[in-house]
Design a protein around this motif. Structure first.
Motif, short mmCIF file in Angstrom:
data_model
loop_
_atom_site.label_atom_id
_atom_site.label_comp_id
_atom_site.label_asym_id
_atom_site.label_seq_id
_atom_site.Cartn_x
_atom_site.Cartn_y
_atom_site.Cartn_z
N UNK A 150 0.82 -1.21 0.00
CA UNK A 150 0.00 0.00 0.00
C UNK A 150 0.86 1.25 0.00
N UNK A 151 0.15 2.36 0.08
CA UNK A 151 0.80 3.68 -0.02
C UNK A 151 1.45 4.06 1.32
N UNK A 152 2.74 4.38 1.27
CA UNK A 152 3.43 4.87 2.46
C UNK A 152 3.38 6.39 2.45
N UNK A 153 3.04 7.07 3.53
CA UNK A 153 3.08 6.62 4.93
C UNK A 153 1.78 6.03 5.47
N UNK A 154 0.71 5.87 4.66
CA UNK A 154 -0.52 5.29 5.22
C UNK A 154 -0.24 3.92 5.85
N UNK A 155 0.63 3.14 5.21
CA UNK A 155 0.87 1.78 5.69
C UNK A 155 1.74 1.72 6.94
N UNK A 156 2.27 2.86 7.37
CA UNK A 156 3.07 2.86 8.60
C UNK A 156 2.25 2.31 9.76
N UNK A 157 0.93 2.49 9.70
CA UNK A 157 0.05 2.01 10.77
C UNK A 157 0.11 0.48 10.89
N UNK A 158 0.56 -0.19 9.84
CA UNK A 158 0.62 -1.67 9.89
C UNK A 158 1.94 -2.18 10.47
N UNK A 159 2.87 -1.26 10.73
CA UNK A 159 4.13 -1.68 11.35
C UNK A 159 3.96 -1.75 12.86
N UNK A 160 4.73 -2.58 13.55
CA UNK A 160 4.56 -2.68 15.01
C UNK A 160 4.80 -1.33 15.68
N UNK A 161 3.90 -0.98 16.61
CA UNK A 161 3.99 0.34 17.24
C UNK A 161 5.32 0.51 17.98
N UNK A 162 5.84 -0.59 18.54
CA UNK A 162 7.08 -0.49 19.32
C UNK A 162 8.28 -1.02 18.52
N UNK A 163 8.18 -0.99 17.19
CA UNK A 163 9.25 -1.53 16.35
C UNK A 163 10.55 -0.76 16.50
N UNK A 164 11.67 -1.48 16.47
CA UNK A 164 12.99 -0.83 16.39
C UNK A 164 13.77 -1.50 15.26
N UNK A 165 14.66 -0.73 14.66
CA UNK A 165 15.31 -1.18 13.43
C UNK A 165 16.82 -0.98 13.51
N UNK A 166 17.53 -1.96 12.93
CA UNK A 166 18.99 -1.81 12.83
C UNK A 166 19.40 -1.42 11.41
N UNK A 167 18.52 -1.64 10.43
CA UNK A 167 18.88 -1.34 9.03
C UNK A 167 17.60 -1.03 8.28
N UNK A 168 17.54 0.16 7.71
CA UNK A 168 16.38 0.55 6.91
C UNK A 168 16.87 1.03 5.55
N UNK A 169 16.29 0.47 4.51
CA UNK A 169 16.66 0.84 3.15
C UNK A 169 15.52 1.65 2.54
N UNK A 170 15.79 2.90 2.22
CA UNK A 170 14.77 3.77 1.63
C UNK A 170 15.10 3.92 0.15
N UNK A 171 14.27 3.31 -0.68
CA UNK A 171 14.57 3.27 -2.12
C UNK A 171 13.25 3.47 -2.88
#
Ligand SMILES: C[S@@+](CC[C@H](N)C(=O)[O-])C[C@H]1O[C@@H](n2cnc3c(N)ncnc32)[C@H](O)[C@@H]1O
Length: 401
Positions: A150-171
């Motif tokens: 789906x369209x980001x950032x609308x889909x951000x709501x589907x990510x875990x609320x307490x998520x933490x990340x070590x590597x994010x690829x923005x492409x």
């Protein structure tokens, strides 16, 4: 007339040499616990014949993975902009290897008209539509992967609320979703975590450079340009000064335990501060007038520690005895005597907790005499002057109190 780039037609000019740890020193990489499954990773990144000319990007992802392992960074992986799943498949392999999750976010239908405004008003609307969620799932596989369509950032709501990340690829090529992704993921990165933004320096997708420069203009981190084909940039989330438990303290703390720490795998070398030669299979020689160990006691214990050291002195028939003074953080604590007939012995030292604000203590050994190595092994051409030899150390068993 188009100016001609000096790189046009250079054979091999589009290829990058593999990092030494994955080629000449690959055996050493594996022996030191290297975790990458390079063959699988390469197959994922280049599936359907893609990406062969962008190996610098592949190598960078691999090096970042190794650094995440080395520093013990927690957190999941995520990618905004998956398209046919080349980098997505690579990240899925990383996530499986570490038993983490990778979140793969895309419309899986190409750009959204909503983003084709401002700096991206002239971008072709139908780009990247020749893919589908099912096709990417078939390539990437399901284990350790969460596909978020789906369209980001609308889909951000589907990510875990307490998520933490070590590597994010923005492409995702365009300014609006890139800016949204930075806003969303930046606060959720672990200290030291990697944000990789594709296209930053390519001069092709203008929104990438703009989104990154605006976002990091007043933050402590800066983008570092990478030499891959599309000019990615990497940003590592800052660590706050003095934040609890630096990874290097934890790593060094793990070297002091009930098992012997020896030169095997370079472990002893981590503890040698000043006045030591290079570790050898048997142990390591202190050289010169002062040898200093810098030890980080394990961070999970507040008990006083008794250290057991397997040591010997450099001795010959002519210099058949030696005396080594021992100081901890500058205070003399012991005097160790050595003689040719009772040289190698186990010695113990009670170790205080490090002073406040410091994670380590220093043990300094001062031998009364230093012995030219050439006297021990005449004709060896060895020019070192030797004092105390250290074979191994560990935390001694202390009787239950
Ligand atoms: C260049 S492709 C990704 C390529 C992929 N990372 C690789 O290296 O194989 C860009 C992708 O970003 C996605 N994208 C762009 N804007 C988006 C948005 N607002 N929300 C979700 N996906 C978006 C597009 O659908 C497209 O698949």
């Amino acid at each position: 007339l188009e100016p001609k780039s000096p790189f046009v037609g250079i054979p091999g000019g589009v290829h990058a040499d593999p990092p030494q740890r994955y080629l000449g020193n690959y055996e050493r990489y594996l022996a030191q616990g290297g975790r990458l499954l390079l063959e699988q990773n390469l197959a994922a990144f280049t599936h359907s014949g893609a990406n062969r000319s962008d190996m610098a990007r592949f190598y960078f992802f691999c090096l970042a993975f190794d650094q995440i392992v080395k520093e013990g960074l927690a957190g999941d992986f995520a990618e905004l902009g998956v398209y046919k799943g080349h980098t997505g498949a690579l990240l899925a392999g990383f996530a499986r290897r570490l038993d983490r999750t990778v979140y793969l976010l895309d419309t899986y239908e190409g750009f959204s008209d909503r983003d084709l405004t401002g700096i991206d008003a002239d971008v072709q609307a139908a780009s990247f539509a020749d893919t589908s969620l099912a096709a990417v799932q078939a390539v990437v596989g399901e284990s350790n992967v969460r596909f978020v369509k789906g369209y980001f950032p609308d889909t951000a709501a589907e990510l875990p609320a307490d998520g933490i990340y070590c590597f994010v690829h923005i492409d995702c090529d365009l300014y609006a979703p890139m800016a949204s992704a930075l806003e969303y993921f930046y606060p959720r990165m672990v200290p030291g975590g990697f944000i990789v933004v594709h296209d930053y320096s390519s001069l092709h997708w203008k929104g990438a450079e703009k989104a990154v420069d605006e976002f990091f203009a007043d933050r402590p981190e800066c983008p570092v340009p990478l030499p891959d084909g599309a000019g990615s940039a990497v940003i590592r989330k800052a660590r706050s000064p003095g934040h609890a438990g630096s990874w290097i303290d934890e790593k060094r703390g793990r070297l002091l335990g009930r098992d012997w720490t020896t030169p095997a795998g370079g472990q002893l070398a981590e503890l040698l501060h000043a006045g030591w030669s290079g570790p050898e299979p048997w142990g390591v020689w202190g050289v010169g007038e002062e040898h200093v160990l810098r030890l980080t006691p394990p961070t999970d214990s507040t008990e006083p520690i008794v250290l057991e050291l397997d040591v010997q002195a450099a001795l010959t028939e002519l210099h058949a005895s030696q005396s080594v003074s021992v100081a901890i953080d500058g205070d003399p604590v012991d005097e160790w005597e050595f003689a040719l007939n009772r040289n190698r012995r186990l010695r113990t030292l009670a170790i205080p907790r490090p002073a406040p604000g410091r994670s380590w203590i220093e043990i300094t050994f001062r031998p009364r005499i230093v012995l030219p190595a050439s006297q021990m092994r005449p004709g060896s051409g060895d020019h070192r002057t030797l004092g105390l030899g250290l074979l191994a150390l560990r935390i001694a068993e202390t009787p239950d109190r």
